[in-house]
Design an enzyme around this catalytic site. Structure first.
Site, PDB file in Angstrom:
ATOM      1  N   LYS A  35       0.850  -1.207   0.000  1.00 59.71           N
ATOM      2  CA  LYS A  35       0.000   0.000   0.000  1.00 59.71           C
ATOM      3  C   LYS A  35       0.879   1.248   0.000  1.00 59.71           C
ATOM      4  O   LYS A  35       2.091   1.162   0.245  1.00 59.71           O
ATOM      5  CB  LYS A  35      -0.914  -0.027   1.222  1.00 59.71           C
ATOM      6  CG  LYS A  35      -0.173   0.042   2.548  1.00 59.71           C
ATOM      7  CD  LYS A  35      -1.098  -0.207   3.726  1.00 59.71           C
ATOM      8  CE  LYS A  35      -0.333  -0.190   5.027  1.00 59.71           C
ATOM      9  NZ  LYS A  35      -1.167  -0.639   6.148  1.00 59.71           N
ATOM     10  N   TYR A 255      17.902  29.630   8.749  1.00 57.28           N
ATOM     11  CA  TYR A 255      16.752  30.420   9.194  1.00 57.28           C
ATOM     12  C   TYR A 255      16.618  30.382  10.714  1.00 57.28           C
ATOM     13  O   TYR A 255      16.791  29.334  11.340  1.00 57.28           O
ATOM     14  CB  TYR A 255      15.466  29.867   8.594  1.00 57.28           C
ATOM     15  CG  TYR A 255      15.281  30.166   7.127  1.00 57.28           C
ATOM     16  CD1 TYR A 255      15.216  31.470   6.662  1.00 57.28           C
ATOM     17  CD2 TYR A 255      15.159  29.128   6.207  1.00 57.28           C
ATOM     18  CE1 TYR A 255      15.034  31.742   5.308  1.00 57.28           C
ATOM     19  CE2 TYR A 255      14.963  29.386   4.855  1.00 57.28           C
ATOM     20  CZ  TYR A 255      14.899  30.700   4.414  1.00 57.28           C
ATOM     21  OH  TYR A 255      14.718  30.957   3.093  1.00 57.28           O
TER      22      TYR A 255
HETATM   23  C1  LIG Z   1      -0.432  -1.685   6.749  1.00 54.08           C
HETATM   24  C2  LIG Z   1      -1.011  -2.963   7.204  1.00 54.08           C
HETATM   25  C3  LIG Z   1      -0.188  -4.058   7.485  1.00 54.08           C
HETATM   26  C4  LIG Z   1       1.321  -3.959   7.481  1.00 54.08           C
HETATM   27  O1  LIG Z   1       1.728  -3.337   8.664  1.00 54.08           O
HETATM   28  P1  LIG Z   1       3.287  -3.168   9.022  1.00 54.08           P
HETATM   29  O2  LIG Z   1       3.269  -2.578  10.372  1.00 54.08           O
HETATM   30  O3  LIG Z   1       3.840  -2.231   8.016  1.00 54.08           O
HETATM   31  O4  LIG Z   1       3.885  -4.506   8.947  1.00 54.08           O
HETATM   32  C5  LIG Z   1      -0.792  -5.243   7.801  1.00 54.08           C
HETATM   33  N1  LIG Z   1      -2.143  -5.363   7.858  1.00 54.08           N
HETATM   34  C6  LIG Z   1      -2.959  -4.323   7.616  1.00 54.08           C
HETATM   35  C7  LIG Z   1      -4.421  -4.497   7.706  1.00 54.08           C
HETATM   36  C8  LIG Z   1      -2.430  -3.092   7.288  1.00 54.08           C
HETATM   37  O5  LIG Z   1      -3.235  -2.054   7.039  1.00 54.08           O
END
Ligand SMILES: *Cc1c(COP(=O)(O)O)cnc(C)c1O
Length: 364
Positions: A35, A255
């Site tokens: 994702k 800055y």
């Molecule tokens: C993002 C996600 C994962 C992966 O999580 P990590 O902490 O990056 O391993 C697993 N299951 C779901 C439902 C997620 O949304």
């Protein structure tokens, strides 16, 4: 010449980390979670390193399409399921498996016209209170789904809120197991932290869903470091020094003049700023590697530049390569987790925030 900044995606490291995940869950199949454009790595770029996965989990339909365009014919799972009725047509067309976390998604399935039943993952809210059916509603949701001709196999899914911390996963596992005990179907429980830290949760999983570990970050930093888990960095951000300044006691940097030299210093100005995805909030002292040697940032990060300390590095100067996170040419590693901690956030956020203007190269 383009601006001297570059991100590198390390294909071998992705494959290495995926293998490591497999060694933690030898009896489970692995969803590589891709994702958010593979946590900022780019789905197309990460694919070469992750093709050894058993499936790809993501949540944007456009990303699912991209995974199919890469020629992947294996499982693809939509972690949030569909958002509207017509998404189910795409699921049918691209053979996507999808999460069912609410009644509306069951309603959509019930009116979906298809001759090929779909594989779904029924999600339980076992305590995270984000997505899923409460345990008391879970079995009736399962019964409803199971009666639909549009639905093929039903798997069971839950997500842990504290796999990386002291609270752990036992309380959620108990709820999940008590509710699903006598239901048929595969089970998926573990994110990276649960996979690495909770063997019982891993043993209860037919599928595990590692994301961040595959991208080389320790899910429980600073309790553990990536190297302790054997994880390798998959993204390097590096830029060159484009100017050098010599300071005297009392001179300030950047800055707000919020760094002040207390004696003679040499500083380098690096072609990387917050518009590249380097957090502006990183304070003086955030670690960097200069030509592979440790040093620190000085003063405020600006949009296109930041400053680093060269005082102890007489050989460094204009043109030196500064690693903001990841792996330097001499093999030294600056964990992205260490930079994220200085910014009060997690490696997830830094990876995902790599800016579109940064050129990315793929290292085989
Ligand atoms: C993002 C996600 C994962 C992966 O999580 P990590 O902490 O990056 O391993 C697993 N299951 C779901 C439902 C997620 O949304």
């Amino acid at each position: 010449m383009p601006r001297p900044i570059q991100a590198t995606i390390h294909t071998q490291a992705l494959a290495h980390n995926l293998n490591l995940a497999r060694r933690h869950a030898p009896d489970a199949r692995i969803w590589a979670v891709v994702k958010a454009n593979a946590y900022g790595h780019g789905i197309e770029r990460a694919f070469a390193g992750l093709r050894g996965a058993d499936g790809f989990a993501l949540l944007d339909l456009s990303e699912a399409q991209r995974v199919r365009s890469l020629g992947w014919r294996g499982p693809v799972l939509l972690l949030e399921g569909v958002f509207e009725q017509r998404d189910l047509e795409l699921c049918s067309r691209l053979d996507l498996w999808h999460t069912v976390h609410c009644e509306q998604q069951i309603d959509m399935l019930a009116t979906h016209k298809t001759n090929v039943p779909q594989r779904v993952f029924l999600k339980m809210n076992s305590g995270m209170n984000r997505l899923g059916f409460a345990p008391a509603q879970y079995r009736s949701a399962w019964t409803r789904l199971n009666a639909l001709p549009q639905v093929d196999e039903i798997s069971h899914m839950t997500h842990f809120s504290d796999a990386d911390g002291a609270k752990g996963v036992a309380h959620q596992m108990e709820v999940f197991e008590a509710t699903t005990r006598d239901l048929p179907g595969e089970r998926t429980l573990c994110n990276s932290a649960a996979l690495l830290r909770h063997m019982d949760a891993t043993a209860a999983s037919d599928w595990v869903r590692p994301g961040i570990a595959v991208y080389g970050s320790a899910p429980d930093y600073p309790l553990s470091h990536a190297a302790q888990w054997g994880l390798q960095p998959t993204m390097t951000l590096a830029a060159k020094i484009i100017a050098v300044q010599n300071l005297q006691a009392g001179d300030t940097v950047g800055y707000g003049s919020n760094f002040c030299a207390d004696g003679p210093m040499r500083i380098g100005v690096v072609a990387c700023g917050y518009a590249d995805g380097y957090p502006r909030i990183c304070p003086t002292g955030t670690p960097v590697l200069i030509d592979g040697l440790p040093s620190r940032t000085l003063g405020r990060v600006s949009m296109d530049m930041l400053s680093v300390d060269l005082t102890q590095l007489p050989h460094a100067g204009q043109g030196s390569l500064v690693t903001l996170w990841g792996r330097a040419h001499n093999g030294a590693v600056l964990p992205i987790d260490a930079v994220a901690a200085q910014a009060g956030t997690l490696a997830y956020e830094l990876m995902c925030a790599l800016a579109a203007r940064v050129p990315v190269v793929l290292e085989e």
